[in-house]
Design an enzyme around this catalytic site. Structure first.
Site, short mmCIF file in Angstrom:
data_model
loop_
_atom_site.label_atom_id
_atom_site.label_comp_id
_atom_site.label_asym_id
_atom_site.label_seq_id
_atom_site.Cartn_x
_atom_site.Cartn_y
_atom_site.Cartn_z
NE ARG A 211 7.52 -1.16 12.85
CZ ARG A 211 6.67 -0.23 12.42
NH1 ARG A 211 7.11 0.78 11.68
NH2 ARG A 211 5.39 -0.29 12.73
NE ARG B 98 -1.70 -1.86 3.49
CZ ARG B 98 -1.93 -2.94 4.24
NH1 ARG B 98 -3.09 -3.56 4.16
NH2 ARG B 98 -1.03 -3.37 5.10
CB ILE B 99 3.29 2.69 2.41
CG1 ILE B 99 2.22 2.63 3.52
CG2 ILE B 99 4.07 4.00 2.51
CD1 ILE B 99 2.77 2.58 4.94
CG HIS C 100 8.82 5.66 14.03
ND1 HIS C 100 8.99 4.36 14.45
CD2 HIS C 100 7.80 5.62 13.13
CE1 HIS C 100 8.11 3.57 13.85
NE2 HIS C 100 7.37 4.33 13.03
CD GLU D 123 11.96 3.48 16.00
OE1 GLU D 123 10.81 3.67 16.45
OE2 GLU D 123 12.19 3.30 14.80
CG ASP E 213 10.54 8.06 10.07
OD1 ASP E 213 10.72 9.05 10.81
OD2 ASP E 213 9.42 7.51 9.95
P1 NAP Z 1 1.79 -3.87 2.92
O1 NAP Z 1 0.73 -3.25 2.09
O2 NAP Z 1 1.48 -5.13 3.65
O3 NAP Z 1 3.06 -4.11 1.99
C1 NAP Z 1 4.19 -4.80 2.43
C2 NAP Z 1 5.15 -5.04 1.27
O4 NAP Z 1 6.33 -5.65 1.78
C3 NAP Z 1 4.58 -5.98 0.20
O5 NAP Z 1 5.03 -5.58 -1.06
C4 NAP Z 1 5.20 -7.33 0.58
O6 NAP Z 1 5.27 -8.17 -0.56
C5 NAP Z 1 6.58 -6.87 1.06
N1 NAP Z 1 7.19 -7.84 1.98
C6 NAP Z 1 6.63 -8.40 3.08
N2 NAP Z 1 7.49 -9.25 3.67
C7 NAP Z 1 8.60 -9.26 2.88
C8 NAP Z 1 9.84 -9.97 2.95
N3 NAP Z 1 10.08 -10.87 3.92
N4 NAP Z 1 10.77 -9.71 2.00
C9 NAP Z 1 10.51 -8.83 1.01
N5 NAP Z 1 9.36 -8.13 0.90
C10 NAP Z 1 8.42 -8.35 1.82
O7 NAP Z 1 2.30 -2.86 4.04
P2 NAP Z 1 2.22 -1.27 4.05
O8 NAP Z 1 0.89 -0.84 4.52
O9 NAP Z 1 2.74 -0.76 2.74
O10 NAP Z 1 3.27 -0.96 5.23
C11 NAP Z 1 4.60 -1.41 5.12
C12 NAP Z 1 5.38 -1.18 6.40
O11 NAP Z 1 5.77 0.18 6.51
C13 NAP Z 1 4.67 -1.44 7.73
O12 NAP Z 1 4.59 -2.80 8.04
C14 NAP Z 1 5.54 -0.67 8.71
O13 NAP Z 1 6.59 -1.49 9.17
C15 NAP Z 1 6.13 0.46 7.86
N6 NAP Z 1 5.57 1.77 8.23
C16 NAP Z 1 6.38 2.72 8.76
C17 NAP Z 1 5.87 3.97 9.10
C18 NAP Z 1 6.73 5.05 9.66
O14 NAP Z 1 6.21 5.90 10.36
N7 NAP Z 1 8.00 5.08 9.35
C19 NAP Z 1 4.51 4.23 8.92
C20 NAP Z 1 3.72 3.24 8.39
C21 NAP Z 1 4.26 2.00 8.04
P3 NAP Z 1 5.39 -9.78 -0.42
O15 NAP Z 1 4.39 -10.19 0.63
O16 NAP Z 1 5.10 -10.27 -1.80
O17 NAP Z 1 6.79 -10.05 -0.01
C1 8YV Z 2 3.30 4.83 13.84
C2 8YV Z 2 4.06 3.18 12.03
O1 8YV Z 2 4.18 5.83 14.17
O2 8YV Z 2 1.93 2.56 11.22
C3 8YV Z 2 3.10 2.21 11.46
O3 8YV Z 2 3.51 1.06 11.22
O4 8YV Z 2 5.21 2.90 12.13
C4 8YV Z 2 3.62 4.53 12.42
O5 8YV Z 2 2.53 4.97 11.68
C5 8YV Z 2 3.36 3.80 14.90
O6 8YV Z 2 2.87 2.57 14.59
C6 8YV Z 2 2.60 4.30 16.14
O7 8YV Z 2 3.46 4.52 17.14
#
Ligand code: NAP
Ligand code: 8YV
Length: 321
Positions: free
Chosen positions: A233, A155-156, A280, A262, A257
């Protein structure tokens, strides 16, 4: 209803009080915000739900102490601090907050990418230090010549890709399986992707399956002009290997980020002028955190009203198979 007859929800730290607490406090008894261990000891037998934002792991050992637990509502799309497989075995529902943060996190990612490539924080520090009066800021690297490898095309990742398209940057990606309907080149092998691009953006889940995915081998493949952006992460990257690569300039720069432990950030990273570091903040705006909090509320209220959750995670599908 007297408060001691309301369903008990355990909070592992404060979860967006202005939205979550405000709406749940009339219908539930909220415990835990002022002392997690004491709340588990006192209310463990009554707890029916957990509200968490990741500060406290929700593991099998904790769930074993909560025999009436029905639901774990995670504030965040990433739920790597919740053992969802153990929850599934115990018949406990796990929910997260997908989609409502896609655009916000993608905006921040592009900001971090530009800040890192164009050295925006460094240039600002240069000006504030009064150095502009004696010399111009040195010429730097450009996004114009770069190609980006997204690690994660969910999604992201797709929201980031849409923005990169507008910047005219070539895109490829790595994930375990090709993303349906996505035309960019898919690399099943991360090292091959790192070799072919000069900029990697990590946007995939944390947890055991991705721990240390970006280690010395990937950083070496990225090469001396390489830039690493991590908005996924901290656990996905071998942090000591990254510090070493930045210190020795075997990659050019990193924009981070997220970190391994953390809110602790290694002194060695803080000391580097080729790292842009954020606390973050991917989703941290009133707008988006409010929407995430509302989704936590809607999941919990829906569950206890017998309607089921809105956004169950993959390990605990609803309706149950
Ligand atoms: P999502 O829609 O579930 O997408 C995850 C992607 O990662 C998919 O393309 C998946 O494809 C791939 N993936 C999963 N496991 C994998 C592996 N072992 N090796 C390689 N690719 C892999 O998730 P999303 O909503 O985009 O969110 C992604 C992540 O962003 C979250 O889980 C969170 O950790 C992080 N995040 C960070 C922040 C922040 O504040 N910095 C905010 C929001 C989210 P496959 O399943 O085909 O491998
Ligand atoms: C939040 C995130 O900061 O959605 C996630 O996976 O990393 C961030 O949006 C966190 O989960 C809440 O502390």
């Amino acid at each position: 209803m007297p408060s001691d007859t309301l369903p008990v929800l355990l909070q592992t730290g404060l979860v967006m009080p202005s939205v979550v607490e405000q709406q749940l406090k009339e219908r539930f008894r909220l415990v835990g915000a002022e002392g997690f261990e004491a709340a588990v000891a006192e209310h463990g037998g009554e707890v029916r739900g957990i509200l968490t934002r990741g500060a406290q792991p929700v593991n099998d050992a904790l769930m074993a102490r909560l025999p009436r637990l029905e639901i774990v509502a995670n504030f965040g799309v990433g739920y790597d601090t919740v053992d969802a497989a153990a929850a599934s075995r115990r018949g406990v529902m796990v929910t997260n907050t997908p989609d409502v943060l896609n655009e916000e996190v993608a905006d921040l990612t592009l900001g971090l990418l530009l800040a890192t490539v164009r050295e925006i924080p460094q240039a600002e520090r240069f000006l504030r230090a009064g150095k502009w009066t004696s010399s111009a800021y040195p010429l730097g690297t450009s996004l114009r010549t770069r190609s980006v490898g997204l690690v994660g095309m969910g999604r992201i990742g797709q929201a980031i890709a849409r923005r990169l398209e507008a910047f005219g940057v070539p895109i490829a990606y790595h994930s375990r399986n090709p993303a349906p309907g996505i035309a960019y080149r898919h690399y099943p092998d991360l090292i091959a992707l790192a070799r072919d691009v000069d900029t990697l953006i990590l946007i995939l889940p944390g947890g055991p399956s991705t721990r240390g995915l970006v280690g010395r081998d990937v950083l070496a493949a990225l090469g001396p002009d390489g830039i690493l952006i991590n908005v996924a992460r901290g656990s996905v990257v071998d942090e000591p290997a990254l510090v070493e690569a930045l210190q020795n300039r075997t990659i050019r720069a990193a924009g981070l980020d997220v970190f391994a432990h953390e809110p602790e950030v290694p002194q060695a990273l803080l000391a580097l002028d080729n790292a842009v570091l954020l606390p973050h903040v991917g989703s941290s705006t009133h707008h988006t955190r409010g929407a995430m909090g509302q989704l936590v509320v809607d999941n919990v209220v829906g569950w206890f009203a017998g309607k089921g959750p809105l956004t169950p995670v993959a390990e605990t599908p609803w309706p149950r198979p």
